[in-house]
Design an enzyme around this catalytic site. Structure first.
Site, mmCIF file in Angstrom:
data_model
loop_
_atom_site.group_PDB
_atom_site.id
_atom_site.type_symbol
_atom_site.label_atom_id
_atom_site.label_comp_id
_atom_site.label_asym_id
_atom_site.label_seq_id
_atom_site.Cartn_x
_atom_site.Cartn_y
_atom_site.Cartn_z
ATOM 1 N N CYS A 1 0.835 -1.200 0.000
ATOM 2 C CA CYS A 1 0.000 0.000 0.000
ATOM 3 C C CYS A 1 0.872 1.254 0.000
ATOM 4 O O CYS A 1 1.428 1.618 1.047
ATOM 5 C CB CYS A 1 -0.933 -0.032 1.215
ATOM 6 S SG CYS A 1 -2.003 1.411 1.322
ATOM 7 N N CYS B 1 -0.493 4.185 2.053
ATOM 8 C CA CYS B 1 -0.314 3.981 3.492
ATOM 9 C C CYS B 1 1.136 4.200 3.919
ATOM 10 O O CYS B 1 1.404 4.868 4.906
ATOM 11 C CB CYS B 1 -0.692 2.546 3.875
ATOM 12 S SG CYS B 1 -2.145 1.919 3.079
ATOM 13 N N ASP B 2 2.069 3.634 3.183
ATOM 14 C CA ASP B 2 3.447 3.537 3.678
ATOM 15 C C ASP B 2 4.460 4.386 2.913
ATOM 16 O O ASP B 2 5.613 4.486 3.328
ATOM 17 C CB ASP B 2 3.903 2.066 3.626
ATOM 18 C CG ASP B 2 3.026 1.187 4.511
ATOM 19 O OD1 ASP B 2 2.506 1.706 5.514
ATOM 20 O OD2 ASP B 2 2.855 0.000 4.195
#
Ligand code: FAD
Ligand code: NAP
Length: 316
Positions: free
Chosen positions: A134, A137-138
């Site tokens: 992701c 997300c990261d």
């Protein structure tokens, strides 16, 4: 008979449970087969859920969600649902893995999706510790650092473009020299000075230590390359967890698209009255916690009106 059965205890299912029980439905039961809290509990740091000024782990983020919904009467059962089928009176039968059955007036399917694994050595070991599925997300954890992306589809190329805005350099590794992604996306990737293509190449191994990933070994045209990157994003496809909707004859209970994602409207209604789908399992999902939670709320709000409208079901 249950008012509503919710399949899946991630952000979508738990939010649906909260809104359905707090909205006055009496018999709200959520079935979860694994980790309450869902896929995000695998993440060590979440910094894009609104309202949190500091990063939290996925576990911390989700800790109170079941308790909050249970406070309003939702019941939580740690059970796997095998199949949802529809009765002629419009109610639904849930077949559970333990052999028992439940009947419900309405069902919310919130079973999420599972990113596919590429299958190289160390992939599981460093997942969440340098290996991610992701970028939204990261990606920010690698600001001004070099990262690698694996895959040649739309997701890999779009996420490589996204990461190129954050990272100092993005190595895009693909096992062929032709991309599956849309030609316009391929062009944008090729023109991006921060993206370097490593084609006809496969990741053999990820290595690191207790602090996380330190690099990957790539094989390209018979040669091994040691790429010292702290982050590798794997985008080799994903599959939605739609098995519960598969009927005995192999068809799906409701409409799904060519990727098996459940087709819904803006109220998360599927093609079958009383059957809702929300979160990552639905078509066009943004695959974010905040979106899954929003879907769950939208489904429950509509469903309360649906239950009121159908009243008591008459056996057929
Ligand atoms: P899920 O969270 O996948 O929950 C589905 C649940 O259904 C699971 O708990 C599963 O066990 C259960 N289930 C499935 N089938 C059955 C069955 N047959 N019977 C009973 N239970 C069943 N998003 C962000 O917004 N920010 C981030 O930083 C972020 N980081 C991520 C990091 C990682 C490593 C991963 C994997 C994902 C990340 N995401 C992030 C994405 C986010 O986790 C998902 O978008 C979100 O969890 C989707 O919620 P959901 O409720 O739809 O599905
Ligand atoms: P995908 O199209 O299935 O692509 C997966 C990629 O991963 C392929 O390039 C594949 O290589 C590679 N791959 C698969 N297994 C691998 C392995 N074990 N090791 C190394 N590489 C591997 O998946 P996706 O990119 O997630 O897209 C899924 C669907 O969503 C597609 O239909 C896509 O068009 C769509 N999508 C659309 C958009 C958009 O329209 N903007 C955005 C994202 C996704 P090969 O090419 O060699 O098979």
């Amino acid at each position: 008979m249950l008012d509503v059965a919710i399949v899946g205890g991630g952000p979508a299912g738990l939010t649906a449970g909260l809104y359905a029980s707090r909205g006055g439905l009496k018999e709200v039961v959520l079935f979860e087969k694994g980790m309450p809290g869902g896929a995000i509990t695998q993440s060590s740091e979440v910094e894009n859920y609104p309202g949190y000024c500091e990063p939290v782990s996925g576990m911390e983020l989700m800790e109170c969600w079941p308790k909050q919904a249970e406070r309003f009467g939702m019941r939580h059962e740690m059970k796997e649902v095998r199949r949802v089928r529809r009765e002629c009176d419009g109610s639904f039968i849930l077949e559970l893995a333990d052999g028992s059955q439940r009947r419900a007036k309405a069902v919310i399917v919130a079973t999420g999706s599972t990113p596919k694994r590429a299958g190289f050595e160390g992939e599981e070991e460093f997942l969440g510790r340098g290996i991610s599925t992701c970028a939204t997300c990261d990606g920010f954890f690698y600001k001004d650092q070099e990262v690698a992306v694996l895959g040649g589809g739309d997701t890999a190329l779009e996420e490589a473009l996204y990461l190129a805005r954050i990272a100092s350099k993005v190595y895009l590794i693909h096992r062929r020299d032709r991309f599956r992604a849309a030609p316009s996306t391929v062009e944008r990737v090729k023109k991006n000075p921060k993206i370097e293509l490593i084609l006809n190449a496969t990741v053999k191994k990820a290595y690191g230590d207790e602090r996380g990933l330190q690099g990957i070994i790539i094989e390209q045209n018979g040669k091994l390359i040691d790429l010292k990157v702290p982050g590798l994003f794997v985008f080799v496809g994903s599959q939605v967890n739609n098995e519960v909707l598969k009927q005995e004859d192999g068809t799906f209970l409701c409409e799904v698209n060519e990727r098996g994602e459940v087709v819904v409207d803006l109220k998360m209604r599927t093609s079958i009255p009383g059957l809702y789908a929300c979160g990552d399992v639905r078509a066009d999902a943004a695959k974010q916690v905040v979106c899954a939670a929003g879907d769950g709320a939208a489904a429950a709000v509509d469903l309360i009106g649906y239950i009121e409208k159908i009243g008591e079901l008459k056996p057929c």
